[in-house]
Design a protein around this motif. Sequence first.
Motif, PDB file in Angstrom:
ATOM      1  N   SER A  80      -3.164  -4.175  -0.182  1.00  0.00           N
ATOM      2  CA  SER A  80      -1.747  -4.515  -0.116  1.00  0.00           C
ATOM      3  C   SER A  80      -1.251  -4.571   1.307  1.00  0.00           C
ATOM      4  O   SER A  80      -1.748  -3.853   2.176  1.00  0.00           O
ATOM      5  N   HIS A 109       1.614  -3.654   1.951  1.00  0.00           N
ATOM      6  CA  HIS A 109       2.619  -2.594   1.987  1.00  0.00           C
ATOM      7  C   HIS A 109       2.343  -1.635   3.133  1.00  0.00           C
ATOM      8  O   HIS A 109       1.189  -1.334   3.446  1.00  0.00           O
ATOM      9  N   TRP A 147       3.886   0.831  -5.032  1.00  0.00           N
ATOM     10  CA  TRP A 147       4.415   1.734  -4.012  1.00  0.00           C
ATOM     11  C   TRP A 147       5.839   1.377  -3.661  1.00  0.00           C
ATOM     12  O   TRP A 147       6.273   0.241  -3.853  1.00  0.00           O
ATOM     13  N   GLU A 175       7.131  -2.031  -2.314  1.00  0.00           N
ATOM     14  CA  GLU A 175       6.071  -3.019  -2.425  1.00  0.00           C
ATOM     15  C   GLU A 175       6.470  -4.157  -3.374  1.00  0.00           C
ATOM     16  O   GLU A 175       7.188  -3.939  -4.354  1.00  0.00           O
ATOM     17  N   ASP A 179      14.880  -3.003   0.415  1.00  0.00           N
ATOM     18  CA  ASP A 179      13.721  -2.125   0.273  1.00  0.00           C
ATOM     19  C   ASP A 179      13.374  -1.985  -1.204  1.00  0.00           C
ATOM     20  O   ASP A 179      12.865  -0.971  -1.653  1.00  0.00           O
ATOM     21  N   THR A 214      11.592  -2.241  -4.682  1.00  0.00           N
ATOM     22  CA  THR A 214      10.241  -2.325  -5.212  1.00  0.00           C
ATOM     23  C   THR A 214      10.265  -3.322  -6.359  1.00  0.00           C
ATOM     24  O   THR A 214      11.122  -3.226  -7.237  1.00  0.00           O
ATOM     25  N   ASP A 229       3.274  -8.630  -1.542  1.00  0.00           N
ATOM     26  CA  ASP A 229       2.470  -7.727  -0.717  1.00  0.00           C
ATOM     27  C   ASP A 229       1.082  -7.606  -1.326  1.00  0.00           C
ATOM     28  O   ASP A 229       0.106  -7.306  -0.656  1.00  0.00           O
TER      29      ASP A 229
END
Lengths: 467, 288
Positions: B35, B37, B71, B74, B234, B236, B252
């Motif tokens: 990833s 991330h 995550w 991500e 931010d 997910t 990602d």
Amino acid sequence: MRHGCTCGRGRAWVLAILLACVLALLPSVDALALTTNKATARPNEDGGSGVIGGIATRLTWEGTVEEGEEVSEVTLTLPEGGSFDGTSTKVTALEGLSRAKVEGEATPAGNRLTVSFSQPVSAGMLLRLEVEGMTFPSAGGDVVVGGTYLDQSGERPLADSKPIRTIANTPLQMMVATLDQSPAVEAWNANPFLGMFFKPQLLVTALFSLVPGWLLCLLIVVIAYPFAIVLGLLFAFMKISRYRPVRLVATLYVNVLRGTPLFLQIYIMFFGLPMMNVNINNNVLGVLVIAINASAYLAEIFRAGIQSIPLGQYEAASSIGMSYFQTMFSIILPQTVRRVIPTVTSDFITSYKDTSLLSSVGVMELMMFSKNLTSVSGNMTPYVAAALFYLVVTLPLIKAVTIIENRMANAERGGGPQHHKGKAAAAQEGGESAGEKPSERVMRAEALGTDPAPAPSSMAPSLASEV
Amino acid sequence: MFAKRQDSATRVDTPPAMDAAEAARIAFEHDLPLSKHHFVEGEHPVVRIEHLNKTFDGVTTVLRDVNLNVWNGEIVVVLGPSGSGKSTMLRCINLLETPTAGHILIDDDEITGKSAREVARMRRDVGMVFQSFNLFPHLTAKENVMIGQTKVLKKGKDEAEAEAIKQLTAVGLADRADYKPPQLSGGQQQRVAIARAVAMHPKVLLFDEPTSALDPELVRDVLGVMRDLALHGDMTMIVVTHEMGFARDVGDRAVFMEGGVVVEQGLPEEVFDNPRHQRTRQFLGSIG
């Protein structure tokens, strides 16, 4: 013997008192040369036997000329409000059984009518005056005909007649009377069909006298319906409950009520409850029967409405963390209400009409009133009037249902007439029609020869899980 | 139907294979090369899917032993042919489908086998955007965004309204705040649906083929909004999509699923340009 003697003495005593009374009154009685025998009026109530004030009728007055007297003029007087204007008077004098030749000239003047005879009416004669077209005071009540007469010794008062009972006149009775006299109405009624179903006089009468029945109908259904809605919602929720016994109870309730005639339900309630010594006011019981019956139909309407809301709505509500009750009350029911409004309105119309069945058990509603009026008059017009009372409520509601349905269909297509702004904006955005369903889009794409977007991958299994 | 779903499947109840810290450490090492991330040492995955199995009616197996970690921040794009189980996996994450076996943990909290109340509580943290939008048609765009805040988060009306306007502005629909869904185009509806999900500030946002029901010319707007969300926030995100360009640019990590199994996962460039598995190559070939 002794008893009879006492009796005889008692009677003699009473006679003596009566004699004294008569003697005391004698001067005044003696003074009357013309005694009033009677005064009567011809009934002028349509379909009834009452005498209505304010409407033309015929007054018949009879008096006897006493021994040794001669009467040359009679004046009849009505209370204030009565009128002899425009009357024609027929004078009859009877001597024994034979008709005597008497000529009189009648002069009406307001509430007075003077009849002067060409030659005095002689003693022992029965004098009859028939006054056609006179009217009693509109206020109604007991009316006494009084007056004066002229004999050899001059003008003397006439004894008051026995009171004539009259009914207060209403605009309705005035209207009926006017219709009665209209030749056009007479011609209309001469037609067997029009006269039997649309007799104007009866129509006017019925339209007034059916009002209480109509109001009771409305009252019954307007009170019953909120109860029916609450009960219907309750049973709708029971029918979609996850618990089988609850579902069974609701199904039984709904199916039994929908599967039997309302007429039967009315009989069971109205005759069954009194047999169990439960005595409820007829009107209240009527409300109860209508409410219970309607609730079964509403339960089905609500259940279908709730289940017609797409699963996606539940999922969307769940996905933002709403509980079952929040989902139901904020998302599902508001949409259900919109969807079922036309059907519920139709059901309301049915319930309103169904109140007519309550006439069979003596609830004094519209049907009962018209039935009574028809049996009195022997004419179908009151039923036609009842039909008008039903239609005046149902036709606007039927129209409303149509309007609501059209508006809803419009909204589903993407905005009604009030939303032109939104439509225009949507059209600008690439000429795409707003609110288009995925399936429609696929069909259109196929028609255009382009590939629709790939089908959702997990559609098949996820559908299988819901079925 | 709503109620039935809660108790449909019987779950095989075994505890998660290992404790959270241990699982996070293993996941960290496993996912690090897969990833883009930015991993922070010691962080735990927001979503941890462990040995997830889903069978419909005990006959049709849709998911077999799916393992996936997502995550914080991500963007995971999930690819695969129809019927590969992508959407079912997504729907398991907020329990629209009940897993037959396995575990799903959100912030290390097990979500399977919970009461209806706990499930509702958990769902606040998992937003979802549906293929068919599923806006509430009786509410305006603004009210659609507000209702979760007022009913679920118990926010005041003014606060909820301010948030709704903010989120509608973010998706470019401030001027459509008072329109009802039927008056909006499909693209606009989907953007409102995104605003509705984002306004709940979930820990993870699930997109279930968000552009599949849209006309091609409207797809761009929706993808633009998702791209903004991915790059400038931010959030997910787990995105099930057929938009390969979007997946490659924004993701990602790309996950390829087929037949209810995660066949391959890795950096989007790797998966797209050098797929290791034959089936991935076939799928990408059929699309490209």
